[in-house]
Design an enzyme around this catalytic site. Structure first.
Site, PDB file in Angstrom:
ATOM      1  N   GLY A 120       0.809  -1.205   0.000  1.00 33.90           N
ATOM      2  CA  GLY A 120       0.000   0.000   0.000  1.00 33.90           C
ATOM      3  C   GLY A 120       0.846   1.260   0.000  1.00 33.90           C
ATOM      4  CB  CYS A 121       4.471   1.746   0.356  1.00 35.57           C
ATOM      5  SG  CYS A 121       5.697   3.020   0.283  1.00 35.57           S
ATOM      6  N   GLY A 122       2.759   4.317  -1.079  1.00 32.27           N
ATOM      7  CA  GLY A 122       2.775   5.166  -2.245  1.00 32.27           C
ATOM      8  C   GLY A 122       3.984   6.068  -2.280  1.00 32.27           C
ATOM      9  CB  CYS A 124       6.905   4.804   2.277  1.00 33.36           C
ATOM     10  SG  CYS A 124       7.080   3.384   1.204  1.00 33.36           S
TER      11      CYS A 124
END
Length: 273
Positions: A120-122, A124
């Site tokens: 879900g890291c956009g 980071c």
């Protein structure tokens, strides 16, 4: 050729991306049942021998993902700068060695951005404000399709998502033409990953159409809009609501952003004229 290590992931030739696990159903008559779950693995991406990112992904269409990720994160400017991908399948992860052009690699080192973490890291790991809010070239704005184009769109996308039908827990990114023909569909546990896979597939298979429409099953965040701008998509449709910042950036850069709620009429946020 499928190696022994790959078979750890592809242990079921008919359903290679899902596994069945037992769980206790909690109700008045508790019982153990078997449920289908989507697979998730770590993917380590190395450019010209240097590690750049570790992402959690669904282990299919990995080459599409790497190409799309490289394009949408401005690591390469076009597919010709990606020379080759070598995948090493291990029991718990996939290692990807990616060879890119020297100019692209020099730019990557100059603008080093280390990503670590989750599907879900956009954003980071971004080390500078310019990496979060980059200067991008606007796309060519196009007209919306007729209202009837959006009727039953959710059902159409649901029927297209084969992996989601079996397991849930995955996002979809679908490329659709004005006649509502599905040109490509990619799925992943991560909404950014699914979109990157779709961008890679469209690029590899030369599917791009000026009036082609991308449909994402997830909410729309800023980075998804930035990916659409870099990939030159003029219409981006999401099945969950966008953020205010994503609407602002879409409007500023010529992208029409459409939210299709479950029960209400579609809402189109059109570019500034």
């Amino acid at each position: 050729m499928t190696t022994d290590a790959q078979k750890v992931f592809l242990n079921d030739p008919e359903h290679p991306l899902v596994h069945r696990k037992s769980a206790l159903v909690i109700n008045d008559n508790p019982a153990t049942e078997s449920f289908t779950l989507a697979e998730e693995v770590a993917l380590s991406i190395n450019y010209n021998g240097i590690n750049h990112a570790v992402m959690l992904v669904t282990p299919n269409d990995i080459e599409d993902f790497i190409l799309g990720f490289s394009l949408s994160n401005d690591i390469i400017q076009h597919s010709r700068q990606l020379y080759g991908i070598t995948l090493d399948y291990n029991e718990d992860y996939i290692n990807a060695d990616v060879e890119i052009a020297n100019q692209a690699f020099w730019n990557l080192k100059k603008n080093k951005r280390t990503l670590a973490g989750t599907s879900g890291c956009g954003l980071c790991g971004a080390q500078a404000l310019e990496q979060v809010l980059p200067k991008l070239e606007p796309v060519r704005a196009v007209s919306l399709p007729e209202p009837g184009w959006f009727e039953g769109l959710r059902d159409l996308i649901s029927r297209t998502q084969v992996l989601a039908q079996r397991s849930g827990a995955v996002h979809g990114a679908v490329y659709v033409d004005l006649m509502r023909n599905i040109l490509a569909c990619r799925e992943d546990i991560g909404r950014h990953n699914a979109f990157d896979k779709l961008i890679g597939a469209i690029t590899t298979k030369k599917l791009f159409q000026p009036e082609g429409i991308v449909v994402l099953t997830s909410r729309c965040s800023l980075e998804l809009v930035q990916k659409a701008i870099r990939a030159k998509f003029s219409i981006l449709v999401t099945l969950s609501a966008p953020t205010a910042l994503s609407v602002k950036w879409a409007s500023r850069h010529g992208v029409t952003l459409v939210h299709v709620p479950k029960r209400d009429a579609p809402r189109a946020y059109t570019p500034n004229r």
